[in-house]
Design a protein around this motif. Sequence first.
Motif, PDB file in Angstrom:
ATOM      1  N   HIS A 228      -4.753   4.069   7.775  1.00 10.63           N
ATOM      2  CA  HIS A 228      -4.081   3.225   6.605  1.00 10.63           C
ATOM      3  C   HIS A 228      -4.619   3.539   5.291  1.00 10.63           C
ATOM      4  CE1 HIS A 228      -2.356   1.925  10.475  1.00 10.63           C
ATOM      5  NE2 HIS A 228      -3.025   0.890  10.409  1.00 10.63           N
ATOM      6  N   ASN A 230      -3.993   5.243   2.746  1.00 12.63           N
ATOM      7  CA  ASN A 230      -3.374   5.614   1.754  1.00 12.63           C
ATOM      8  C   ASN A 230      -2.289   4.501   1.356  1.00 12.63           C
ATOM      9  OD1 ASN A 230      -2.221   6.463   4.139  1.00 12.63           O
ATOM     10  ND2 ASN A 230      -0.351   7.467   3.279  1.00 12.63           N
ATOM     11  N   ARG A 231      -2.426   3.443   1.717  1.00 13.80           N
ATOM     12  CA  ARG A 231      -1.317   2.336   1.859  1.00 13.80           C
ATOM     13  C   ARG A 231      -1.397   1.513   0.524  1.00 13.80           C
ATOM     14  NH1 ARG A 231      -2.440  -1.380   6.678  1.00 13.80           N
ATOM     15  NH2 ARG A 231      -0.417  -2.080   5.771  1.00 13.80           N
ATOM     16  N   THR A 252      -1.653   7.441   6.754  1.00 13.27           N
ATOM     17  CA  THR A 252      -0.611   7.094   7.692  1.00 13.27           C
ATOM     18  C   THR A 252       0.509   7.745   7.084  1.00 13.27           C
ATOM     19  OG1 THR A 252      -1.835   4.983   8.185  1.00 13.27           O
ATOM     20  CG2 THR A 252       0.673   5.128   8.492  1.00 13.27           C
ATOM     21  N   GLU A 255       4.006   6.846   4.516  1.00 13.52           N
ATOM     22  CA  GLU A 255       3.924   5.734   3.326  1.00 13.52           C
ATOM     23  C   GLU A 255       4.552   6.345   2.239  1.00 13.52           C
ATOM     24  OE1 GLU A 255       3.044   2.987   1.536  1.00 13.52           O
ATOM     25  OE2 GLU A 255       1.598   3.030   3.307  1.00 13.52           O
ATOM     26  N   THR A 256       5.095   5.469   1.195  1.00 14.01           N
ATOM     27  CA  THR A 256       5.869   5.931   0.160  1.00 14.01           C
ATOM     28  C   THR A 256       4.800   5.810  -1.112  1.00 14.01           C
ATOM     29  OG1 THR A 256       6.610   3.825  -0.614  1.00 14.01           O
ATOM     30  CG2 THR A 256       7.817   5.008   1.132  1.00 14.01           C
ATOM     31  N   ILE A 290       6.511  -1.714  10.332  1.00 11.15           N
ATOM     32  CA  ILE A 290       6.588  -1.757   8.921  1.00 11.15           C
ATOM     33  C   ILE A 290       6.992  -3.099   8.070  1.00 11.15           C
ATOM     34  CG2 ILE A 290       7.356  -0.562   6.756  1.00 11.15           C
ATOM     35  CD1 ILE A 290       7.976   1.674   8.724  1.00 11.15           C
TER      36      ILE A 290
END
Length: 391
Positions: A228, A230-231, A252, A255-256, A290
């Motif tokens: 995760h 890049n969260r 992950t 992800e936005t 999410i």
Amino acid sequence: MEKKIFKLLKNGTCYIPEFIGKKDILVVQNKIYKIENHIDESVVPDLEIIDCSGKIVCPGLIDQHIHITGGGGEEGPGSRIPEIMLSECLTAGITTAVGVLGADSITRNISGLLAKARALEEEGLNTYIYTGSYRIPTATLTGSVMSDIALIDKIIGVGEIAVSDHRSSHPSLDMLKAVASEARMGGLVGKKAGVVHIHVGDGKKGLEPVIELVANSDFPIEMFVPTHLNRNRTLFFQAIEYAKMGGNIDLTAGETNETGYAVPDALKLLADAGVDMDRVTVSSDANGSIPAKEGCGPGVGRADELINDIRSSILSGKLTVEQALKTVTVNVAKVLKLYPKKGVIRPGSDADILVFGKEDLKLDKVFVNGEQFVNNGKVQKWGRYEEKWHG
């Protein structure tokens, strides 16, 4: 219908995942037997020929983080996410799935995770699992992380152990060392990867607990797989430094850019930062919950976010086909010690193969251990309890 023992994939543009040009691939039962510029169709009797002209051929995707028994549950019993179905994996190009338990080790357990992995395997998917859950002491099957990894065939490591998350047990350095020690010994005795798969949340410390663990122990850095990463942006830049230390980092899918980085952007930033891209992997977190956003409730991670992000990485020009494919094939196989059986197309490897459209990269065909499950983008073989609706 009788299954063909011999299959010949002809004239595909092959990425194995390295680019090798237009080739023919001969599959014998569940293995890759031969890869050549041209294989004579008359050499093998009763041969099934699959025309891959104008298509890209590559290894099947390995998803090292997927909630096969369902995630969620943090908002009560009604928020528990159902088990994943076979077709959800197949239509996402996933031929090997590694199941995780996640936050809820109260209403779910390792025996259920193992049973679901075996059920998916019976239906045709390659499956493995991690023992453990968010909290320490962590959920196990035999009472010991070490014994689980050493003795249970499908268990290849422990995870997802949570750090920097309000749902974690806020483990101390000594607690993390103890889990890592069991994973290490279990891996050595069982000849497994013995990885420690670590959920990193949005907490203030970010990746610091993992960095501290590596800096203050003698464990090889390669055995830790924080995910995760890049969260959020602070965590992502910690991940860059960790990768430059020699660590593996997992992003992950789905992800936005609202709080973190979408996978295509994250991969481009990592490459531009000089990170060794062989240490970078991407997983789906499929069937996990999410967090709710303003104006809407919590969502569910989708398996196809993985293939969508890899496709977007290529079509946007952020990565080459080879660079993007490595993050979900050979890189993962090496981290989990499944290479060269998985993650590559080469003589002797398992015949886990995807065929894509060359221009749009739409998934056309999926083979798992030599058996075709998807053709022309449509599922040909459904899971046992999907047959009622689709069979």
